[in-house]
Design a protein around this motif. Structure first.
Motif, short mmCIF file in Angstrom:
data_model
loop_
_atom_site.label_atom_id
_atom_site.label_comp_id
_atom_site.label_asym_id
_atom_site.label_seq_id
_atom_site.Cartn_x
_atom_site.Cartn_y
_atom_site.Cartn_z
N LEU A 29 -13.68 19.75 21.65
CA LEU A 29 -12.40 20.49 20.79
C LEU A 29 -11.21 21.46 21.40
CD1 LEU A 29 -11.09 19.21 18.19
CD2 LEU A 29 -11.90 21.65 17.19
N LEU A 33 -7.51 24.06 18.39
CA LEU A 33 -7.20 23.00 16.92
C LEU A 33 -8.62 23.68 15.96
CD1 LEU A 33 -7.01 20.05 18.77
CD2 LEU A 33 -5.32 20.24 17.60
N MET A 66 -12.83 21.73 13.01
CA MET A 66 -11.53 21.79 12.88
C MET A 66 -11.34 23.02 11.67
SD MET A 66 -8.96 18.30 13.71
CE MET A 66 -9.67 17.47 12.49
N PRO A 150 -8.36 15.10 15.96
CA PRO A 150 -7.85 16.34 15.81
C PRO A 150 -6.44 16.56 16.53
CG PRO A 150 -10.04 16.07 16.98
CD PRO A 150 -9.43 14.95 16.82
N LYS A 154 -2.64 17.36 14.16
CA LYS A 154 -1.85 18.16 13.97
C LYS A 154 -0.67 17.81 14.30
CE LYS A 154 -1.40 21.56 17.77
NZ LYS A 154 -0.23 21.34 18.99
#
Ligand code: 5AD
Ligand code: SF4
Length: 478
Positions: A29, A33, A66, A150, A154
């Motif tokens: 990740l 994020l 997240m 993710p 976003k």
């Protein structure tokens, strides 16, 4: 709002099996994020099979990495995710019904974000319908790119876009996706993804892509990690676990090898699902027989007891070879419980064919079965089979007659344990009575016992004092 379509599902591409090699990736990740979900809540719906339950554990892992926090209150949530199932029409109807109800919530809370994923997202017709009729769905992603969640979330949060990203080509194997597991006692362990069988009724080969196996070392590492966290039971998952490893190009390692290696680890209970009779071979039976921790409960979907229907279903085995396999299992694994899946009212199934199914159920001594009325799935060959003789009345009549017989099997499977002392993994409190503990025996029978909560997560000896159709009662022997 015009949707941004990064990729959209295409059933013609989903049908193809071009690339034989597998691509392995590791998820990471992006730091940017990691806090986008701070102070925000998410609500997750999970429909369908254990494969979807396992995917939902990854979805939870991603959301929580997240910084989103799970909620079970729809009114409070900022994000809703729906992990959907496409196996039968009623599974889809349920989801559409729920999205319809969510329209009101979205009207009240316009900033609410709704995402849909899972098998329905892989269907062209579903995505078309969602884009035109369900404006309240903000983003759609498929079964091959859960790890895109993710970035998609976003885009929706920051750019206020509607986004579709569904891949139709053979998916990669992505390791190291974070997971938040539902249970601290039992864990799902996917060993392979996809399906290459193309049974004529089934949508899964289209929605889940080609068969691809995880590398043994990654599976073993995952199980070792679970053992060190105190897990007592693992269930190996795949659409056809018996075909595990057949897709390896440079490695000769199959399901029997995996069972043998895993059974040497100090995990008390190993289960696996689902099996395809055509690939269940003698080495696999030997591996189960020779291990102490592979549980004597095997789910072996037969679908029909008529060779004619099996052929139309493209099942690639016969009634005779199925019976032979059951006999081998009963002989090799004394006391094993075999359960199955059966579809009734498949096109061209006559009363004689159906009677052969009833005969097979008796002959194989199943101790349970999931039974279904055939449901045509768009794009599959069987959806084009037309049989005017099978009316809804005929279909339900067959289902009910089959269920009566299957229920006798459930009862028989439970009654044989009456008076015996069996090992039960205690999972928690019973759903219906919260002062009663529940757990499962090695043969996967549900048991209710009176006992202290200290037993939760433990394997205990239980004397069976009553046997009903759906469950056993017992008392813990200290
Ligand atoms: N209609 C009815 N049942 C189906 N199944 C799969 N596809 C269909 C369909 N189109 C059943 C099979 C399978 C189980 C998971 O769902 O019995 O084993
Ligand atoms: Fe449903 Fe099959 Fe998808 Fe599982 S793999 S969610 S049963 S359609």
């Amino acid at each position: 709002m015009k949707p941004v379509v990064i990729n959209s599902p295409d059933q013609n591409k989903e049908r193809k099996r071009l690339d034989k090699s597998n691509n392995f990736e590791e998820f990471k990740l992006d730091d940017s994020l990691k806090s986008i979900g701070k102070d925000k809540l998410y609500y997750l719906y999970t429909y369908g099979c254990q494969g979807n339950e396992s995917d939902s554990e990854k979805i939870r892992g991603l959301m929580e990495e997240m910084s989103f926090t799970i909620t079970y209150d729809l009114d409070k949530t900022d994000v809703i995710l729906m992990n959907t199932c496409a196996i039968r029409k009623n599974a889809e109807d349920k989801v559409f019904g729920e999205i319809g109800r969510l329209k009101q919530l979205k009207r009240r809370k316009p900033e609410l974000i709704v995402g849909l994923c899972g098998c329905m997202a892989q269907e062209e017709s579903v995505v078309r319908k969602l884009l035109t009729k369900y404006q309240n769905v903000d983003f759609i992603f498929g079964t091959h790119n859960i790890h895109s969640l993710p970035l998609l979330i976003k885009r929706v949060m920051e750019n206020k876009e509607r986004v579709v990203d569904v891949l139709s080509y053979e998916g990669d194997i992505v390791e190291k996706i974070p997971m938040v597991r539902e249970s601290k006692i039992k864990a799902w362990v996917p060993i392979m993804y996809g399906c290459d069988e193309f049974c004529t009724y089934c949508i899964v080969p289209y929605t889940r892509g080609k068969e691809r196996s995880r590398l043994p070392e990654n599976i073993i590492k995952e199980v070792e990690g679970l053992i060190s966290e105190g897990y007592k039971e693992i269930t190996l998952l795949g659409q056809n676990v018996n075909a595990y490893g057949k897709d390896f190009v440079d490695l000769k390692y199959d399901f029997a090898d995996l069972l043998t290696d895993l059974s040497k680890l100090p995990i008390p209970r190993i289960r696996f699902t689902t099996n395809n009779p055509k690939d269940f071979d003698d080495r696999q039976i030997e591996a189960i027989k020779n291990s102490k921790n592979i549980m004597p409960a095997i789910h072996l979907p037969v679908q029909s007891g008529s060779n004619k229907v099996l052929k139309k279903m493209n099942r690639k085995y016969t009634k005779e070879s199925f019976i032979e396999l059951c006999d081998k299992l009963y002989k090799a694994i004394p006391g094993v419980s075999i359960t199955t899946d059966i579809i009734v009212a498949f096109p061209y199934e006559t009363e004689e064919d159906f009677n052969e199914t009833l005969e097979l159920v008796k002959r194989c001594n199943f101790e349970g079965a999931y039974t279904f009325i055939f449901s045509p799935r768009e794009g599959t060959p069987a959806a084009k089979y037309i049989d005017k003789d099978i009316t809804e009345d005929v279909a339900y009549d067959r289902l009910y007659r089959l269920n009566d017989l299957v229920n006798e099997g459930y009862g028989r499977g439970n009654k044989r344990f009456l008076g015996q002392t069996v090992k039960v993994l205690i999972e928690g409190y019973s759903k219906n009575q919260n002062d009663i503990l529940m757990g499962y025996t090695e043969n996967n029978k549900l048991v209710n016992v009176i006992g202290d909560k200290k037993y939760i997560g433990e394997i205990v000896d239980v004397e069976i004092t009553d046997a009903k159709t759906w469950s056993l009662d017992g008392k813990i022997i200290d």
